[in-house]
Design a protein around this motif. Structure first.
Motif, short mmCIF file in Angstrom:
data_model
loop_
_atom_site.label_atom_id
_atom_site.label_comp_id
_atom_site.label_asym_id
_atom_site.label_seq_id
_atom_site.Cartn_x
_atom_site.Cartn_y
_atom_site.Cartn_z
N GLY A 189 -4.98 -9.56 -12.34
CA GLY A 189 -5.57 -7.86 -12.06
C GLY A 189 -5.08 -6.95 -10.81
N TRP A 190 -5.62 -6.19 -10.66
CA TRP A 190 -5.14 -5.23 -9.61
C TRP A 190 -5.42 -6.19 -8.25
N ALA A 191 -4.23 -6.28 -7.44
CA ALA A 191 -4.32 -7.35 -6.17
C ALA A 191 -3.89 -6.62 -5.16
N THR A 192 -4.46 -6.85 -3.88
CA THR A 192 -3.70 -6.35 -2.58
C THR A 192 -2.51 -7.22 -2.07
N THR A 193 -1.51 -7.18 -2.96
CA THR A 193 -0.27 -7.81 -2.35
C THR A 193 0.69 -6.94 -1.79
N PRO A 194 1.57 -7.52 -0.92
CA PRO A 194 2.39 -6.73 -0.15
C PRO A 194 3.22 -5.65 -0.80
N GLY A 195 3.65 -6.13 -2.07
CA GLY A 195 4.26 -5.19 -2.89
C GLY A 195 3.43 -3.90 -3.54
N GLU A 196 2.21 -4.47 -3.92
CA GLU A 196 1.17 -3.34 -4.28
C GLU A 196 1.07 -2.32 -3.04
N HIS A 197 0.79 -2.77 -1.88
CA HIS A 197 0.85 -2.08 -0.62
C HIS A 197 1.76 -0.88 -0.63
N LYS A 198 2.93 -1.36 -0.66
CA LYS A 198 3.97 -0.58 -0.59
C LYS A 198 4.27 0.34 -1.85
N MET A 199 4.05 0.07 -2.87
CA MET A 199 4.09 0.78 -4.00
C MET A 199 2.78 1.92 -3.81
N GLN A 200 1.61 1.68 -3.65
CA GLN A 200 0.35 2.55 -3.69
C GLN A 200 0.32 3.37 -2.49
#
Length: 265
Positions: A189-200
């Protein structure tokens, strides 16, 4: 329950950050005998291998871009060369570039499918071939996404690529049951990964406070963490997960098929 990977050799893609890195760290703590990590950044990968490696569990790094068709064979051959075998494979690497049906391009389709579906397919091919050649059991975990079920409109191509890997996960599990090779997947599901931090935070311009804002709208008032995904991955790789194979676990704050829940503020 004592979850252990004692004596196992692991190959983990996307392992210079995020879920892949956490899997590598936890595998070492769980008794693995060797880990091969891989990613595009040689500087990051070599530093991480030096940090994580121990006498009991050496860690090797190979720089590779999974968009390159030659990368899977290179990575698998490096693992066998370094450790003599592959007992466990984790396909953690992935791209999450946005595109809807109306603005998707052939170039983005090719890129996402190359990294998210083609590379895992051929990594599984090489890992399974090694396991069969030794007549040894093995375990594979593919890091998927809940978007494989459908996906948001702006994740059309990404969702399709994860849907392809979802089907491959079950196909490989079915095909290699007689070889004692298990293959499972985690629909993150929606996770606080490094990639998602950069994307969001950067790409989508939501800034540093995007996590708190997103968490407020979730049923459990937080997002998934890469540590939680890594813990489940280690369990699925381990003998403690027993006969589980062809299983796709939705690691999400929702129940597939149930009506949407309204979240109180």
């Amino acid at each position: 329950m004592d979850v252990t990977l004692s004596g196992k050799i692991l190959l983990v893609t996307g392992s210079t950050q995020g879920v892949g890195e956490k899997v590598a760290r936890l595998a070492i703590a769980s008794g693995a005998a060797g880990v091969l990590i891989t990613g595009r950044s040689a500087e990051r990968g070599e530093a991480l291998a030096s940090e994580l490696g121990t006498d009991a569990c050496p860690v090797e790094f190979i720089a590779a871009d999974l968009a390159d068709p030659a990368a899977p064979e290179l990575i698998a051959a490096s693992a066998v060369s370094a450790f003599g075998r592959i007992d466990c494979l984790v396909n953690s690497a992935g791209l999450t570039d946005r595109a809807s049906l109306l603005d998707g391009t052939p170039a983005l389709w090719e890129r996402l499918f190359a990294v998210n579906a083609r590379a895992p397919f051929f990594l599984m091919q090489h890992a399974v071939a090694d396991m069969i050649s030794r007549r040894a059991p093995g375990s594979i975990v593919n890091i998927l996404s809940v978007n494989a079920h459908c996906g948001a409109p702006d994740l059309s191509i990404y969702s399709a690529s994860k849907g392809a890997l979802s089907t491959l996960t079950r196909n490989v599990a079915h095909a290699h049951l007689p070889d004692r090779i298990r293959c499972n997947g985690i629909n993150m599901g929606w996770a606080t990964t490094p990639g998602e931090h950069k994307m969001q935070g950067e790409t989508l311009g939501k800034g540093a406070g995007w996590v708190e804002e997103a968490a407020a709208g979730m049923p459990l008032k937080r997002l998934l963490t890469d540590d939680e995904v890594a813990q489940l991955t280690i369990f699925l790789l381990s003998d403690q997960s027993g006969l589980m194979t062809g299983t796709l676990i939705d690691m999400e704050q929702a129940v597939l098929g149930a009506p949407p829940r309204r979240v109180a503020n």
